[in-house]
Structure formats: structure tokens, C-alpha cells
Enzyme design. Structure first.
Site, PDB file in Angstrom:
ATOM      1  N   ASN A  30       0.831  -1.214   0.000  1.00 31.47           N
ATOM      2  CA  ASN A  30       0.000   0.000   0.000  1.00 31.47           C
ATOM      3  C   ASN A  30       0.863   1.259   0.000  1.00 31.47           C
ATOM      4  O   ASN A  30       0.713   2.145  -0.835  1.00 31.47           O
ATOM      5  CB  ASN A  30      -0.890   0.025   1.260  1.00 31.47           C
ATOM      6  CG  ASN A  30      -1.822  -1.158   1.301  1.00 31.47           C
ATOM      7  OD1 ASN A  30      -2.433  -1.507   0.298  1.00 31.47           O
ATOM      8  ND2 ASN A  30      -1.933  -1.787   2.465  1.00 31.47           N
ATOM      9  N   ALA A 162       1.425   9.006  10.779  1.00 25.97           N
ATOM     10  CA  ALA A 162       1.578   9.084   9.314  1.00 25.97           C
ATOM     11  C   ALA A 162       1.948  10.492   8.839  1.00 25.97           C
ATOM     12  O   ALA A 162       1.383  11.014   7.881  1.00 25.97           O
ATOM     13  CB  ALA A 162       0.282   8.622   8.634  1.00 25.97           C
ATOM     14  N   LEU A 164       1.777  13.381  10.604  1.00 23.53           N
ATOM     15  CA  LEU A 164       1.304  14.519  11.412  1.00 23.53           C
ATOM     16  C   LEU A 164       2.511  15.030  12.203  1.00 23.53           C
ATOM     17  O   LEU A 164       3.356  14.237  12.613  1.00 23.53           O
ATOM     18  CB  LEU A 164       0.217  14.073  12.398  1.00 23.53           C
ATOM     19  CG  LEU A 164      -1.150  13.699  11.837  1.00 23.53           C
ATOM     20  CD1 LEU A 164      -2.062  13.231  12.970  1.00 23.53           C
ATOM     21  CD2 LEU A 164      -1.783  14.872  11.108  1.00 23.53           C
ATOM     22  N   LYS A 233       3.975   2.831  18.976  1.00 23.09           N
ATOM     23  CA  LYS A 233       3.928   4.276  18.692  1.00 23.09           C
ATOM     24  C   LYS A 233       4.243   5.087  19.950  1.00 23.09           C
ATOM     25  O   LYS A 233       4.965   6.084  19.895  1.00 23.09           O
ATOM     26  CB  LYS A 233       2.548   4.649  18.136  1.00 23.09           C
ATOM     27  CG  LYS A 233       2.328   4.102  16.732  1.00 23.09           C
ATOM     28  CD  LYS A 233       0.909   4.355  16.263  1.00 23.09           C
ATOM     29  CE  LYS A 233       0.710   3.879  14.835  1.00 23.09           C
ATOM     30  NZ  LYS A 233      -0.708   3.883  14.448  1.00 23.09           N
ATOM     31  N   GLY A 347      -3.172   5.801   6.332  1.00 20.95           N
ATOM     32  CA  GLY A 347      -3.516   5.872   4.910  1.00 20.95           C
ATOM     33  C   GLY A 347      -2.251   5.937   4.077  1.00 20.95           C
ATOM     34  O   GLY A 347      -1.280   6.587   4.456  1.00 20.95           O
TER      35      GLY A 347
HETATM   36  N1  LIG Z   1      -0.931   1.578   5.495  1.00 26.93           N
HETATM   37  C1  LIG Z   1      -0.894   2.655   6.295  1.00 26.93           C
HETATM   38  O1  LIG Z   1      -1.827   3.462   6.375  1.00 26.93           O
HETATM   39  C2  LIG Z   1       0.338   2.916   7.124  1.00 26.93           C
HETATM   40  C3  LIG Z   1       0.452   4.113   7.861  1.00 26.93           C
HETATM   41  C4  LIG Z   1       1.628   4.358   8.592  1.00 26.93           C
HETATM   42  C5  LIG Z   1       2.632   3.413   8.589  1.00 26.93           C
HETATM   43  N2  LIG Z   1       2.469   2.246   7.887  1.00 26.93           N
HETATM   44  C6  LIG Z   1       3.559   1.286   7.905  1.00 26.93           C
HETATM   45  O2  LIG Z   1       4.092   1.200   6.593  1.00 26.93           O
HETATM   46  C7  LIG Z   1       4.632  -0.098   6.388  1.00 26.93           C
HETATM   47  C8  LIG Z   1       4.047  -0.674   5.099  1.00 26.93           C
HETATM   48  O3  LIG Z   1       2.638  -0.778   5.229  1.00 26.93           O
HETATM   49  P1  LIG Z   1       1.752  -1.330   3.998  1.00 26.93           P
HETATM   50  O4  LIG Z   1       0.341  -1.125   4.405  1.00 26.93           O
HETATM   51  O5  LIG Z   1       2.256  -0.755   2.718  1.00 26.93           O
HETATM   52  O6  LIG Z   1       2.121  -2.899   4.050  1.00 26.93           O
HETATM   53  P2  LIG Z   1       1.944  -3.978   2.897  1.00 26.93           P
HETATM   54  O7  LIG Z   1       0.899  -3.535   1.913  1.00 26.93           O
HETATM   55  O8  LIG Z   1       1.767  -5.291   3.573  1.00 26.93           O
HETATM   56  O9  LIG Z   1       3.339  -3.973   2.117  1.00 26.93           O
HETATM   57  C9  LIG Z   1       4.535  -4.422   2.697  1.00 26.93           C
HETATM   58  C10 LIG Z   1       5.570  -4.550   1.589  1.00 26.93           C
HETATM   59  O10 LIG Z   1       6.812  -4.889   2.187  1.00 26.93           O
HETATM   60  C11 LIG Z   1       7.458  -5.837   1.341  1.00 26.93           C
HETATM   61  N3  LIG Z   1       8.531  -6.560   2.032  1.00 26.93           N
HETATM   62  C12 LIG Z   1       8.454  -7.428   3.069  1.00 26.93           C
HETATM   63  N4  LIG Z   1       9.679  -7.889   3.386  1.00 26.93           N
HETATM   64  C13 LIG Z   1      10.550  -7.287   2.534  1.00 26.93           C
HETATM   65  C14 LIG Z   1      11.957  -7.351   2.331  1.00 26.93           C
HETATM   66  N5  LIG Z   1      12.740  -8.150   3.081  1.00 26.93           N
HETATM   67  N6  LIG Z   1      12.517  -6.603   1.343  1.00 26.93           N
HETATM   68  C15 LIG Z   1      11.764  -5.807   0.572  1.00 26.93           C
HETATM   69  N7  LIG Z   1      10.411  -5.700   0.699  1.00 26.93           N
HETATM   70  C16 LIG Z   1       9.820  -6.434   1.665  1.00 26.93           C
HETATM   71  C17 LIG Z   1       6.317  -6.740   0.915  1.00 26.93           C
HETATM   72  O11 LIG Z   1       6.718  -7.545  -0.161  1.00 26.93           O
HETATM   73  P3  LIG Z   1       5.709  -8.586  -0.905  1.00 26.93           P
HETATM   74  O12 LIG Z   1       4.852  -7.728  -1.766  1.00 26.93           O
HETATM   75  O13 LIG Z   1       6.636  -9.458  -1.641  1.00 26.93           O
HETATM   76  O14 LIG Z   1       4.966  -9.269   0.198  1.00 26.93           O
HETATM   77  C18 LIG Z   1       5.269  -5.665   0.563  1.00 26.93           C
HETATM   78  O15 LIG Z   1       5.483  -5.197  -0.750  1.00 26.93           O
HETATM   79  C19 LIG Z   1       4.289  -0.900   7.644  1.00 26.93           C
HETATM   80  O16 LIG Z   1       5.397  -0.919   8.501  1.00 26.93           O
HETATM   81  C20 LIG Z   1       3.132  -0.120   8.254  1.00 26.93           C
HETATM   82  O17 LIG Z   1       3.045  -0.300   9.670  1.00 26.93           O
HETATM   83  C21 LIG Z   1       1.378   2.002   7.148  1.00 26.93           C
END
Ligand SMILES: NC(=O)c1ccc[n+]([C@@H]2O[C@H](COP(=O)([O-])OP(=O)(O)OC[C@H]3O[C@@H](n4cnc5c(N)ncnc54)[C@H](OP(=O)(O)O)[C@@H]3O)[C@@H](O)[C@H]2O)c1
Length: 365
Positions: A30, A162, A164, A233, A347
Site C-alpha cells: 500500500n 503518518a 502529522l 507508537k 492511509g
Molecule cells: N498503510 C498505512 O496506512 C500505514 C500508515 C503508517 C505506517 N504504515 C507502515 O508502513 C509499512 C508498510 O505498510 P503497507 O500497508 O504498505 O504494508 P503492505 O501492503 O503489507 O506492504 C509491505 C511490503 O513490504 C514488502 N517486504 C516485506 N519484506 C521485505 C523485504 N525483506 N525486502 C523488501 N520488501 C519487503 C512486501 O513484499 P511482498 O509484496 O513481496 O509481500 C510488501 O510489498 C508498515 O510498517 C506499516 O506499519 C502504514
């Protein structure tokens, strides 16, 4: 994982490539996809000249090009080749003149373990992942010390709220000579939504299902309801405020009962109604006092706790709407009336913007 690095079809070399910051993006989920798309949107703006994306990887595939990997529309390149991803490829892919920056948009423990190593090599790290600073104190200290060793910077704006201005405000206050007296806030978008909507009439379990369907909670809602994400957090905020707590020093009151916690993932949905009666009781008690239930993270007098609280309606944390985060900070200058920061704290779009803001701050020196 094997180290096989994809060398994509080169774009036209840009004259300024050697002076641009070189960026490796880890994660194409995402948040990572939103980063890639936002970068592509800068192509015709002056910002494009400041950053060259030279490496993109998820857990399975990697693509590298010292002249810049193609934009998001060519993402198929990433999945079409037989190229496996390896963290060993990241530093070599960044080699060259200009600042070197890793953007961590994963939730990977393995990637978080590498942060200090990259920082000590002079590679800046910008992260949305809380596992670097929000777990063991030794890892948090390792990151701080590695920045000193490598003369590098750690961009963490996206880890809490995120983007803020929470961490930034805490640091600015401390830089201005203030001591942070207390921090309290709603730090989870999903828990904010649940308690902004819970009225004691509809079963809480039905709201949890609705939130999951809307994508506000994780597929397994126990991850949100346990308060573990909020613990991380709060640790990040507390440590930035100068209170270096171990993870175990945060007292977390989970909404998940021990019986629900041990169930297999597939059995969780059917067991969610077990949440209903205890929360109805808590709601009724709060209602009688004219108060509101909110899931609060609190740091006060060096002690930290996370859990459901019943708040007076004029409490600075009782307001807010939707999935908003809302955080109050008390310091020397904000002794009685706290500084209150509120806004969308989750988000992909806002998180991606926060990551790239940190990248730009690093490139600005
Ligand atoms: N979504 C939000 O609103 C939000 C807000 C603030 C912070 N975050 C943080 O942002 C981070 C990502 O969130 P997300 O929602 O984007 O998660 P996600 O959709 O599950 O995506 C995670 C990505 O990380 C990749 N990955 C895992 N291990 C890896 C490695 N060793 N090397 C390279 N890539 C690797 C995965 O690869 P594959 O595609 O191969 O599985 C996937 O593409 C998390 O830590 C989350 O807590 C998210």
C-alpha cells in the site's frame, strides 16, 4: 534469498544524476506503491531533479538501475523477471555520488534489523515501519548511535501519525529548551474509528466487522484491538521525548481476552461477539457519568500505559472524528493547556507523502 539484481533497461541518463540523492525503495505494498506513484508524479516538476530512484524491491523481486528505475507504470518489470530480492543488493545499488537513502515501506523485522548497519555506513534511512524505533530499547539506541557514526539521518515522521507533526513538535520543543511533561493521544486510526462510532446500542463486534470490511483494521482485527501497535507508537514518542523506556515498561490493557488471543485466525470472526458484553458495560458506566470511551496512549511522570479510558467530554482527547489521530503534548510552555495535534494518522497517501518529505529534508541538508 539469493542475490540476483535486475538491471532494467536504462532510461536516458540524466545530466544531474550524479548530484541527485539516490533512493532505494523497499516495499511495494500500500505505502510503497504510493511512494512510487508520488515520485512518478514529480517527473515534470523541479522536485524530480533532487531524487533518483535507483532500486525498488519487495520481498520477492528487485529492480535496479543506476540511471533511475522506470516509473510505477512499469511496475510489471518488477514482477515479470526471475529476479529475487536481497537486502545485500541495497548498498551496492545506491553506490555513487550524492546522498544515499533507503526508504523502508515494509513491515519487515529483517529490514528493520538492517537500519543501524546502513546508517553506520553513511546511508540515510527513512521509514514507515515502527520496528526500528518502537521495539527493543537496544535497537533504538543502536539506530541513534549509528547515525552519529555514519553522519547519517533517520527519517521517522511516517512511523507515528503518518506524518502529522508529532515527533517534529516534540523535538522542536526540546530543542527550544522545553521539558516534555506528558503526552497522551489516540494513536490508532482503527481504534479511533471504532470508539467514535460505538454507541452502546449496536454490538461492538458488528462495528469491528464493518471496520475490517472498510479496510480500517488489519485483516485479523486482534492486531489493532490488542494495543500492540499503539505500544510501539507510544515508545517512539516517549523515546523522542527523552524517556527511554523498554517495551515491557508500557502497561498495555488489551481489548482482546486471553481466550480470543489464542484462537486460530479462521476462528476469530465467530468469536468476536465475546467483546460485546464487557464493552457494553464499560460504555454504560461512561455514559452515566456523561463521559466518552477512547483508546488512549499516555506518558506521564515517566510511566506509560495504553488502554481504554473514560474521558470527560471537554477532555482535549475526547473529540475528533473518523479515523483521526489526536495527540496532546504538555511541556514547560504548554503547562495547563496542551498543544493538540489532530488529523488523518493513517492511509497510504499521507504516509507516502511523509516518507518523501523526510527524503527531501535530507536532500536539503
Ligand atoms: N498503510 C498505512 O496506512 C500505514 C500508515 C503508517 C505506517 N504504515 C507502515 O508502513 C509499512 C508498510 O505498510 P503497507 O500497508 O504498505 O504494508 P503492505 O501492503 O503489507 O506492504 C509491505 C511490503 O513490504 C514488502 N517486504 C516485506 N519484506 C521485505 C523485504 N525483506 N525486502 C523488501 N520488501 C519487503 C512486501 O513484499 P511482498 O509484496 O513481496 O509481500 C510488501 O510489498 C508498515 O510498517 C506499516 O506499519 C502504514
Amino acid at each position: 534469498m539469493n542475490t540476483v539484481l535486475a538491471e532494467a533497461v536504462p532510461d536516458k541518463p540524466r545530466a544531474r544524476a550524479s548530484r541527485q540523492a539516490r533512493v532505494a525503495l523497499l516495499g511495494t505494498g500500500n505505502v510503497g506503491s504510493a511512494v512510487w506513484a508520488r515520485l512518478a508524479g514529480w517527473n515534470t516538476t523541479p522536485l524530480a531533479g533532487r531524487i533518483s530512484l535507483v532500486h525498488v524491491a519487495n520481498s520477492r523481486h528487485a529492480i535496479s538501475n543506476r540511471f533511475g528505475v522506470p516509473d510505477r507504470s512499469d511496475a510489471l518489470l518488477l514482477s515479470s523477471g526471475p529476479h529475487t530480492s536481497s537486502l545485500e543488493s541495497v548498498a551496492p545499488a545506491l553506490a555513487g555520488k550524492g546522498a544515499r537513502i533507503v526508504v523502508d515501506a515494509t513491515a519487515s523485522e529483517t529490514v528493520a534489523e538492517r537500519h543501524a548497519e546502513w546508517l553506520a555506513q553513511g546511508i540515510h534511512v527513512v521509514t514507515a515501519c515502527k520496528l526500528g524505533q518502537g521495539t527493543h530499547l537496544s535497537r533504538w539506541r543502536g539506530i541513534r548511535d549509528a547515525c552519529r557514526i555514519g553522519g547519517s539521518r533517520y527519517g521517522d515522521s511516517a512511523t507515528v501519525g503518518a506524518g502529522l507533526p508529532l515527533l517534529r513538535s516534540i523535538r522542536d520543543l526540546r530543542d527550544g529548551g522545553d521539558r516534555i511533561h506528558a503526552i497522551a493521544g489516540v494513536l490508532s486510526g482503527s481504534l479511533a474509528w471504532l470508539f467514535n462510532h460505538y454507541d452502546g446500542m449496536r454490538p461492538f463486534s458488528a462495528l469491528v466487522r464493518q471496520a475490517r470490511e472498510a479496510g480500517y483494521t488489519e485483516p485479523d482485527p486482534r492486531e489493532d484491538l490488542s494495543g500492540e501497535d499503539v505500544r510501539r507508537k507510544l515508545l517512539i514518542l516517549a523515546r523522542a521525548a527523552g524517556v527511554e523506556l523498554e517495551a515491557g515498561q508500557v502497561d498495555v490493557s488489551s481489548l482482546v481476552s486471553p481466550a480470543l488471543a489464542v484462537l486460530a485466525k479462521d476462528d476469530v470472526d465467530a468469536a468476536l461477539p465475546a467483546l460485546d458484553a464487557p464493552l457494553r458495560t464499560r460504555y454504560a458506566e461512561a455514559y452515566k457519568r456523561g463521559e466518552k470511551l477512547r483508546f488512549i496512549a499516555r506518558l506521564e511522570d515517566g510511566r506509560a500505559r495504553v488502554g481504554l479510558e473514560s474521558l470527560a467530554t471537554d477532555d482535549p482527547l475526547a473529540g475528533g472524528a473518523g479515523t483521526d489521530n489526536r495527540v496532546a503534548i504538555w511541556s514547560d510552555r504548554y503547562r495547563t493547556q496542551p498543544l493538540v495535534i489532530q488529523g488523518p494518522g493513517a492511509g497510504a497517501e499521507v504516509t507516502a507523502a511523509a516518507l518523501l518529505d523526510d527524503v527531501l529534508r535530507i536532500t536539503a541538508g
